[in-house]
Design a protein around this motif. Structure first.
Motif, PDB file in Angstrom:
ATOM      1  N   THR A 116       0.840  -1.200   0.000  1.00  0.00           N
ATOM      2  CA  THR A 116       0.000   0.000   0.000  1.00  0.00           C
ATOM      3  C   THR A 116       0.875   1.251   0.000  1.00  0.00           C
ATOM      4  OG1 THR A 116      -0.123  -0.099   2.422  1.00  0.00           O
ATOM      5  CG2 THR A 116      -1.931  -1.111   1.184  1.00  0.00           C
ATOM      6  N   HIS A 205      -0.217  -7.877   8.359  1.00  0.00           N
ATOM      7  CA  HIS A 205      -0.305  -6.573   7.704  1.00  0.00           C
ATOM      8  C   HIS A 205      -1.669  -6.287   7.074  1.00  0.00           C
ATOM      9  CE1 HIS A 205       3.870  -4.937   7.757  1.00  0.00           C
ATOM     10  NE2 HIS A 205       4.175  -6.202   7.994  1.00  0.00           N
ATOM     11  N   TYR A 219      -4.246  -3.564  -0.813  1.00  0.00           N
ATOM     12  CA  TYR A 219      -3.495  -4.592  -0.090  1.00  0.00           C
ATOM     13  C   TYR A 219      -3.909  -5.992  -0.550  1.00  0.00           C
ATOM     14  CZ  TYR A 219      -1.336  -7.350   3.537  1.00  0.00           C
ATOM     15  OH  TYR A 219      -0.567  -8.280   4.176  1.00  0.00           O
TER      16      TYR A 219
END
Length: 243
Positions: A116, A205, A219
């Motif tokens: 990202t 994450h 993502y």
């Protein structure tokens, strides 16, 4: 050109080896030479230095060269130019294949963090980059990092990103995604152990459900691109359960 590269290689090797013997003067010169890698007009001598480092990863030590590793691995592919980004990701892949045990997780964490864009990126333009047509009507091409920062109303750090006078100098979401995903899948191919480490990193994450939908989409686009490859297929079930 070959002679210049040989001279730079000798300097880099001496700088890296010198640290082990307590001689740090040339090491500090090397660190200074690598400053400013995210600049869009990065000097050719810095790129040459980075090229040599890519070829000299076997001389690196996580303990002795921590600051250098932090400097190179911290170069964000959303901010830097194409040549720099390619060299940094190659550096990362070579580093993992040479220092599997100690640096595998560090490099995977770094690459996944680049799924990202950094804070300040105009997330509406991130969406348009993938939609394509609207972005191209406005910018002529998919929006670069510089144009996205301009659209967000934020100022641009001249030391870390392109100036507004060079809106096409940096990389689009499509380009960044392709480069980072390729690096991750290359590591998976070279290091069989990487899949189990990457599974944990990917799940850790995953953006929080309160994150902007475009961040979540970007993502997951990257994560599933990795999981949809033959080498990454073992990650699919864990990803589906985790999101």
């Amino acid at each position: 050109a070959d002679e210049a590269k040989s001279l730079v290689r000798a300097f880099v090797k001496h700088a890296l080896d010198g640290v082990r013997n307590g001689e740090r003067a040339q090491y500090y010169e090397l660190l200074e030479a690598l400053d400013g890698l995210e600049a869009p007009d990065v000097a050719q001598d810095k790129l040459l230095m980075l090229t040599v480092l890519v070829e000299c990863v076997s001389s690196l030590c996580e303990t002795n060269h921590e600051e250098l590793l932090r400097t190179v691995l911290g170069v964000n592919p959303w901010r830097c130019g194409e040549a720099t980004a390619l060299l940094v990701t190659e550096f990362c892949v070579n580093l993992v294949s040479t220092h599997t045990g100690s640096l595998l997780q560090t490099c995977l964490e770094m690459l996944v963090s680049f799924f990202t864009p950094p804070q300040g990126y105009d997330l509406a333009l991130l969406d348009k980059d993938w939609l394509g047509d609207n972005a191209k009507e406005r910018f002529g091409t998919s929006p670069s990092y510089a144009s996205a920062m301009h659209g967000s109303g934020r100022s641009i750090d001249p030391h870390g990103t392109a100036s507004l006078s060079t809106p096409g100098a940096l990389r689009t979401a499509e380009t960044v995604t392709a480069g980072v995903v390729t690096s991750v899948t290359t590591i998976l191919t070279l290091v069989p152990l990487a899949a189990s480490v990457l599974r944990t990193v990917l799940l850790r994450h995953v953006p929080h459900k309160s994150a902007h939908k475009n961040i979540q989409t970007q993502y997951l686009r990257c994560a599933f691109r990795v999981a949809e490859t033959e080498i990454g297929k073992s990650l699919r079930d864990a990803l589906l359960r985790g999101v």
